[in-house]
Design an enzyme around this catalytic site. Structure first.
Site, short mmCIF file in Angstrom:
data_model
loop_
_atom_site.label_atom_id
_atom_site.label_comp_id
_atom_site.label_asym_id
_atom_site.label_seq_id
_atom_site.Cartn_x
_atom_site.Cartn_y
_atom_site.Cartn_z
CB VAL A 179 -2.62 4.67 -10.90
CG1 VAL A 179 -3.92 5.84 -11.10
CG2 VAL A 179 -1.51 5.66 -9.64
N GLY A 225 -3.61 0.32 -13.36
CA GLY A 225 -3.11 -0.69 -13.66
C GLY A 225 -2.52 -0.71 -14.94
N GLY A 241 -12.49 -14.19 -6.44
CA GLY A 241 -11.27 -13.92 -6.03
C GLY A 241 -11.43 -12.55 -6.11
CE LYS A 254 -5.85 1.12 -7.30
NZ LYS A 254 -6.82 0.15 -7.89
#
Lengths: 434, 434
Positions: free
Chosen positions: B133, B135, B188, B206
């Site tokens: 969650v 990062g 990206g 999350k």
């Protein structure tokens, strides 16, 4: 389920809030930790004061050291404050018995942190102090545990709510420093003698602890350059605003080639930074590390917020969490090489009151160039244009420099003063950038 | 000093970053934890791919389940992703052997969290998932450990960097949604098929995990109301800006009288909130609890940031830290009573394209009044005044309501549509306040 028997010294706002929180959350804490967290003994000076909490059933001590040695407690909570005895003696008494300690005492840790960590390591006792820095913000745990894989490059924090309250009101309501300080005192955010807060010493204590956690150095509050907010004028705050900055009292610790630079001073922070937006008594800490940049914002003081941190630590004690006091064994903590402030590198805001005559700006610009300082901007304003008016016959010159050194700035200002074009003390505010 | 032997499945960007971080920080991690953290075995599909890391000396598995069962590993790290097998089978294999697991897999936890927690409890294995969650933001540890003394009232987060990147570019550069999505794909930040991110499902995964940690409920992603950002127009974002709000895709979990309300949708957030300022791919989580309000801001994705969270968890494993998977024993987690979205209470932004004729605003205002909805503002604009132009013969009406219910808003809009004054689908954005 076994009890975790808590002995708690100091029954002020925080102590009472801790006792209430432990009662209110007893069931949940027991489920989380597998133990019943129970305050069984307390120490305070005055037994008769009404604190709105029920102390019956708790043993009473007048001497916190005796409480710390009570054979029937499992953990000692120190909420008395003060860098020396009795807090220090009581914490040592508990640690020497191998008993975990939870404290909110920043002054104690800033002064005696290394010694206390040595004693804790010697007996294997845990020493927990989440509440000592930035109140309810879990910055100690974040640095000590979550960022274990990171190399921290910079820590910068708004660590004193009193100062941030004053600076916020000055900026938002265009008020003078003295007015805002008086208001902070009236509201109980500032002491009658506000020195400790507004001259930066409280921030320095907290920064000393953060530096140790972030950089693996021995706590050394004496290595910190400290400057408070007394000299800040509304004029500076407004000029900063025009230039895209907020003025905050920051504690900053930075890894440099010559060592760890630790400093507390008014700082111009780009408005888009999360900590620039932090207003009022709220605290914030920004961490720049090699793998992550984090900002944590929350309450830096107050009974409930501080109690939240103390109870979080007690839950860790109950779950048997252990770790080194400053994240690393004391023997591996490095002496904090004191990066001298003269070598500080960064941008500067310089406000000069100058004699209003032709050539003044040119003289100033030349002195800057002599020291190799590049100017991002130089603005000369006649009196009356700004809230902080310059005396008759003088003008303001406001300079913003590109990155240079403190030493160069000081030399350039000295030269300008020697030129006789300056009519009062220059104002210098350091700029913090990415 | 003993080794902590790590088996790591999944050698994508995060897996490679974890291996590099463990090597780079080996000495420091050993000092912090008292153990040598060593990757001794890995699993991935393709052995020959160049990942820029040295895999010699590590045992190689094609089957992650076989790796999880390797008798000579102490902890299993799952970085494969995917809600089901092989990730699920491999994690279960490790837990069933009583082996601690560290995972970054939000989909797995959102779908199987309760079952995994049961299996972990049964064998006493730890299950750590800080990286799953937000990062690099230590939100799991903060909720699970630091806030143990608090009752959480609300969790709100910017949990998807792709969406926040798109919304930030739309707002800052006045670009259309499609343009920003294409740009995110080019850089990206978004997949070729962006559904999972922009339709809110990633945020919902999350949020489901955060809800369990914050409220002590059983993870239940199906109880979440989900709405993505596809329908947002620049016109709405600009109108919000005029009104003092930013538009963010928020995951919100809220304690209400009828249960825990969990929802993911575009949200108008007051500009002065710390999370309103969070731009680009950065994530943020705001926690409102009874003792503290905290906001944590940091990187939500990326190899290094995610590795930071994984390595933090590994350091906890090395130090022997244990705790319940979602903070509490599974048996005490409550079924998340799903507070129905119709009962959601709050302010609303409603944008209507209406037939441009006299009496339209009056009709709309009356329908609102019929449902007991008070209006903070109602603005009718002719075409051309805003970037998103209304078709010929129509106008825009933008309403801001005071707190009301979702049900009332939906009924009022249905009545307005039945009145025949609306020329295209209404836009509705919920407003989040203190």
């Amino acid at each position: 389920m076994s009890d975790l028997k808590v002995g708690l010294a100091g029954l002020g706002t925080v102590g009472a809030a801790v006792i209430r929180m432990l009662e209110r959350r007893a069931g949940d804490l027991a489920a989380r930790t597998g133990r019943n967290l129970k305050v069984v003994a307390v120490a305070a000076r005055d037994r008769t004061r009404d604190r709105g909490i029920d102390l019956s059933g708790m043993r009473w001590y007048e001497d916190p050291v005796a409480l710390a040695r009570d054979p029937d407690i499992d953990v000692f909570v120190e909420l008395m404050g003060g860098a020396d005895d009795p807090a220090k003696a009581a914490v040592l008494a508990a640690l020497d018995l191998g008993r975990p300690v939870v404290t909110a005492n920043k002054a104690l840790l800033a002064k005696w942190g290394v010694m206390l960590a040595e004693r804790a390591e010697a007996t294997g006792a845990g020493l927990h102090f989440e509440a000592a820095v930035a109140g309810g913000i879990p910055i100690v745990k974040t640095l000590r545990e979550s960022l274990a894989g990171n190399v921290v490059e910079r820590v910068s924090g708004i660590l004193n709510g009193t100062c941030n309250y004053i600076l916020t009101r000055m900026a938002d309501e265009k008020l003078a420093f003295d007015t805002c300080l008086a208001e902070a005192q009236r509201l109980g955010y500032a002491e009658a003698d506000p020195t400790f807060d507004i001259d930066g010493f409280d921030t320095a204590h907290k920064l000393a602890i953060l530096t140790s956690l972030a950089f693996g150095t021995r706590v050394d509050a004496d290595a910190i350059y400290v400057e408070g907010i007394r000299q800040l004028t509304l004029e500076d705050i407004e000029a900063a605003d025009d230039l895209g900055y907020k003025v905050k009292l920051l504690g900053v610790a930075l890894r440099t080639e010559t060592g760890i630079e630790q400093r507390v001073h008014p700082t111009m922070v780009p408005k888009h930074w999360p900590i620039a937006q932090v207003s009022g008594v709220t605290n914030a800490v920004a961490l720049d590390a090699d793998a992550v940049d984090l900002t944590l914002v929350g309450p830096g003081a107050g009974g409930d917020a501080t109690a939240s941190a103390v109870v979080g630590d007690l839950a860790d004690v109950a779950r048997g969490v252990k770790g080194f006091v400053f994240g690393l064994p004391v023997a591996t903590l490095m002496k904090a090489e004191r990066a001298p402030m003269q070598r500080h590198e960064g941008g500067y805001y310089i406000r000069l009151s100058v004699v209003n005559k032709p050539g003044t700006a040119a003289t100033i610009a030349r002195r800057m160039a002599d020291e190799g300082i590049s100017l991002e901007s130089i603005v000369q304003r006649r009196p009356g244009g700004l809230q902080g008016e310059a005396p008759q016959g003088t003008a303001r010159v406001i300079l913003i420099t590109y990155a240079t050194t403190e030493e160069a700035v000081r030399r350039a200002i000295a030269a300008i003063e020697a030129d006789g074009v300056v009519s009062s003390l220059p104002q210098v505010i350091r700029i913090e950038k990415d």
